[in-house]
Design a protein around this motif. Sequence first.
Motif, PDB file in Angstrom:
ATOM      1  N   ARG A  44      47.120  30.868  11.877  1.00 39.59           N
ATOM      2  CA  ARG A  44      48.430  30.280  12.155  1.00 39.59           C
ATOM      3  C   ARG A  44      49.360  30.532  10.979  1.00 39.59           C
ATOM      4  O   ARG A  44      48.964  30.441   9.828  1.00 39.59           O
ATOM      5  CB  ARG A  44      48.300  28.784  12.395  1.00 39.59           C
ATOM      6  N   LYS A  53      53.324  30.140  14.714  1.00 37.36           N
ATOM      7  CA  LYS A  53      52.844  31.237  15.547  1.00 37.36           C
ATOM      8  C   LYS A  53      51.358  31.420  15.275  1.00 37.36           C
ATOM      9  O   LYS A  53      50.923  31.380  14.131  1.00 37.36           O
ATOM     10  CB  LYS A  53      53.587  32.544  15.239  1.00 37.36           C
ATOM     11  N   SER A  55      47.779  33.742  15.956  1.00 38.90           N
ATOM     12  CA  SER A  55      47.132  34.964  16.412  1.00 38.90           C
ATOM     13  C   SER A  55      45.736  34.548  16.833  1.00 38.90           C
ATOM     14  O   SER A  55      45.034  33.856  16.086  1.00 38.90           O
ATOM     15  CB  SER A  55      47.077  36.002  15.301  1.00 38.90           C
ATOM     16  N   ASN A  74      50.884  36.579  17.291  1.00 37.97           N
ATOM     17  CA  ASN A  74      52.148  35.827  17.270  1.00 37.97           C
ATOM     18  C   ASN A  74      52.437  35.124  18.588  1.00 37.97           C
ATOM     19  O   ASN A  74      53.499  35.270  19.179  1.00 37.97           O
ATOM     20  CB  ASN A  74      53.305  36.754  16.897  1.00 37.97           C
ATOM     21  N   THR A  75      51.469  34.341  19.058  1.00 40.20           N
ATOM     22  CA  THR A  75      51.640  33.576  20.289  1.00 40.20           C
ATOM     23  C   THR A  75      51.975  32.125  19.951  1.00 40.20           C
ATOM     24  O   THR A  75      51.835  31.688  18.814  1.00 40.20           O
ATOM     25  CB  THR A  75      50.358  33.580  21.142  1.00 40.20           C
ATOM     26  N   SER A  76      52.358  31.396  20.953  1.00 41.73           N
ATOM     27  CA  SER A  76      52.607  29.963  20.764  1.00 41.73           C
ATOM     28  C   SER A  76      51.391  29.135  21.180  1.00 41.73           C
ATOM     29  O   SER A  76      51.423  27.913  21.122  1.00 41.73           O
ATOM     30  CB  SER A  76      53.826  29.537  21.586  1.00 41.73           C
TER      31      SER A  76
END
Length: 133
Positions: A44, A53, A55, A74-76
Motif C-alpha cells: 500500500r 493505492k 498493489s 495501483n488499485t483501490s
Amino acid sequence: MRSTWFVLLSLIFLCCEGQTKKKYEDYNDEDFSEVQGIIIKTTRKTDFKNVIKSSIHFIYNLDKERPDMGYELNTSYMVHEGEPVIILVHKDDYKVSYFGARGIVEEDILLNYLDKCEKIGGGYYGVEESFFH
C-alpha cells in the motif's frame, strides 16, 4: 524538421501505448470465468492527496501443480494477504486475470490447496519463496 519530430513522437506513443496492461473494462464480461484464488502479497502506498493505492498479487487455478499468478497495480482494493478471493480468468487466455471479489467460489479446491500448504509446513504451495523478497 517538424515532420521528423512528429513521426518520431508518433512512433514513441504507439510503442508505449501497446505496453499498457488492458483493464477488465476493455473486455466483454462473458469472456471470463470465476475461479478460486488467494491473495499472496499486498503493498500500500499513499499519494500526495492522501489516497491509498494498493498493489495486489494473487494465485489462482489452485488445483494445478504450480498455481497461476496475477496482479493488479495501483488499485483501490483493500484486501489482505491470505484472503480467499474470486479471480476472473479469461476463457481463452488463462494468463489474463483480474481480482473479482472477496470470497469462496470453489471450496473443495481451496481446502485441498490449503492442505498442500500445511503439508509443506506453511507458505504457498507452488510459489517460489524468492517472490516475496
